[in-house]
Design an enzyme around this catalytic site. Structure first.
Site, mmCIF file in Angstrom:
data_model
loop_
_atom_site.group_PDB
_atom_site.id
_atom_site.type_symbol
_atom_site.label_atom_id
_atom_site.label_comp_id
_atom_site.label_asym_id
_atom_site.label_seq_id
_atom_site.Cartn_x
_atom_site.Cartn_y
_atom_site.Cartn_z
ATOM 1 N N ASP A 212 0.855 -1.179 0.000
ATOM 2 C CA ASP A 212 0.000 0.000 0.000
ATOM 3 C C ASP A 212 0.896 1.236 0.000
ATOM 4 O O ASP A 212 1.253 1.778 1.035
ATOM 5 C CB ASP A 212 -0.915 -0.008 1.223
ATOM 6 C CG ASP A 212 -2.037 1.005 1.096
ATOM 7 O OD1 ASP A 212 -2.076 1.736 0.092
ATOM 8 O OD2 ASP A 212 -2.879 1.065 2.014
ATOM 9 N N ALA A 213 1.286 1.643 -1.216
ATOM 10 C CA ALA A 213 2.173 2.790 -1.369
ATOM 11 C C ALA A 213 1.521 3.921 -2.157
ATOM 12 O O ALA A 213 2.023 5.036 -2.161
ATOM 13 C CB ALA A 213 3.474 2.368 -2.063
ATOM 14 N N LYS A 214 0.427 3.612 -2.864
ATOM 15 C CA LYS A 214 -0.362 4.604 -3.606
ATOM 16 C C LYS A 214 0.527 5.489 -4.478
ATOM 17 O O LYS A 214 0.383 6.711 -4.506
ATOM 18 C CB LYS A 214 -1.215 5.441 -2.656
ATOM 19 C CG LYS A 214 -2.237 4.612 -1.879
ATOM 20 C CD LYS A 214 -3.107 5.491 -1.005
ATOM 21 C CE LYS A 214 -4.170 4.672 -0.277
ATOM 22 N NZ LYS A 214 -3.585 3.816 0.795
ATOM 23 N N ARG A 215 1.430 4.868 -5.229
ATOM 24 C CA ARG A 215 2.322 5.630 -6.082
ATOM 25 C C ARG A 215 1.585 6.104 -7.334
ATOM 26 O O ARG A 215 0.696 5.436 -7.842
ATOM 27 C CB ARG A 215 3.527 4.768 -6.474
ATOM 28 C CG ARG A 215 4.414 4.357 -5.307
ATOM 29 C CD ARG A 215 4.956 5.575 -4.564
ATOM 30 N NE ARG A 215 6.080 5.220 -3.711
ATOM 31 C CZ ARG A 215 6.053 5.228 -2.380
ATOM 32 N NH1 ARG A 215 4.943 5.558 -1.750
ATOM 33 N NH2 ARG A 215 7.138 4.913 -1.682
#
Length: 280
Positions: free
Chosen positions: A96-99
């Site tokens: 879960d890094a939402k890049r």
């Protein structure tokens, strides 16, 4: 060697273990509740405990990168171990890094999380499409090459998301629906499940005006402490509920650091989700 596509591996894990994702969110207040210091040692103890308690019984584990990044390089080292140990124990890992970026920068993010030889290689990555869906192309290509997947932010549960995701395009379709349509196109012909999923909040209520049947997984945050229950899933997701992976974080993690209590919480949520899906 390229892995079997993420969608196929996830479908099998959901069928065998139940469709549940547990978040690994080591924020300071939760470390304190566990009696741990807000330092790298506490971070490592917390993460290893969650993996030990859950990785052999859930379909997905979802470490939130930011809570590891705040400790710098030593936190990233703990994140690497967490991902590797979780995958070795049988769980699929979504980072879960939402890049979200463009061009070579998006390609570098993809290489960091989706290249099979990367230290942080994960089975899937959360990404933000709000520089335009096409900006995700490097991540889509990398995911296909490695057998990984993506979860694209489409209809998120935070109130602020509405100003972007519910904005209406000239063709009358809002941005969230547009993202779902892009994902459906990515997943055409994939069996038993496509590898390109959407993040759709479980707290959003009736979503029957949206076509959620994208032939891909729907990662659904909001179950547990945020107020949604497994019983709500059929009402929110309708016929697409079989492809929903509800994410539970605090609802499970608040039972730590006791391993038995953590496992009992996971098993209870998994049973309730199975029952909700079976009711449709």
């Amino acid at each position: 060697m390229t892995l079997e596509p993420f969608g196929a591996r996830l479908r099998r894990a959901m069928d065998q273990r139940g469709p549940l994702c547990v978040g690994i969110d080591p924020h300071a207040s939760l470390l304190a509740e566990w009696g741990l210091n807000d330092d790298v040692a506490g971070l490592e103890r917390f993460s290893r405990t969650v993996v030990e308690a859950t990785a052999d019984r859930v379909a997905l584990l979802k470490p939130q990168s930011a809570f590891f990044e705040r400790f710098g390089s030593r936190g990233i080292a703990v994140l690497e171990k967490t991902v590797q140990e979780a995958r070795a124990a049988g769980a699929l890992v979504v980072m879960d890094a939402k890049r979200g970026d463009i061009g070579s920068t998006m390609a570098a993010y993809a290489e960091s999380f989706l290249h099979k030889d990367a230290p942080l290689f994960s089975d899937a990555l959360t990404v933000s499409p709000y520089l335009g869906y096409g900006s995700l192309s490097p991540a889509v290509v990398s995911a296909r090459e490695s057998g990984a997947g993506l979860f694209v932010l489409a209809l998120t549960s935070n109130p602020e998301g509405r100003e972007v995701q519910r904005a209406v395009r000239p063709d009358g379709r809002d941005i969230g629906a547009t993202m779902l349509a892009h994902l459906a196109a990515e997943n055409v012909g994939e069996e038993p499940l496509g590898s390109f999923g959407a993040v759709v909040g479980a707290t959003l209520g009736d979503l029957s005006t949206y076509d959620l049947d994208i032939n891909g997984p729907l990662l659904a945050p909001g179950v547990g402490a945020q107020g949604a229950t497994p019983a709500d899933l059929p009402r929110v997701f309708g016929s697409a509920v079989r492809n929903v992976v509800p994410n539970v974080s605090r609802g499970v993690l608040r039972h730590g650091p006791d391993l038995v209590a953590l496992r009992d919480a996971v098993d209870r949520f998994a049973r309730e989700v199975r029952a909700a899906v079976a009711s449709v």
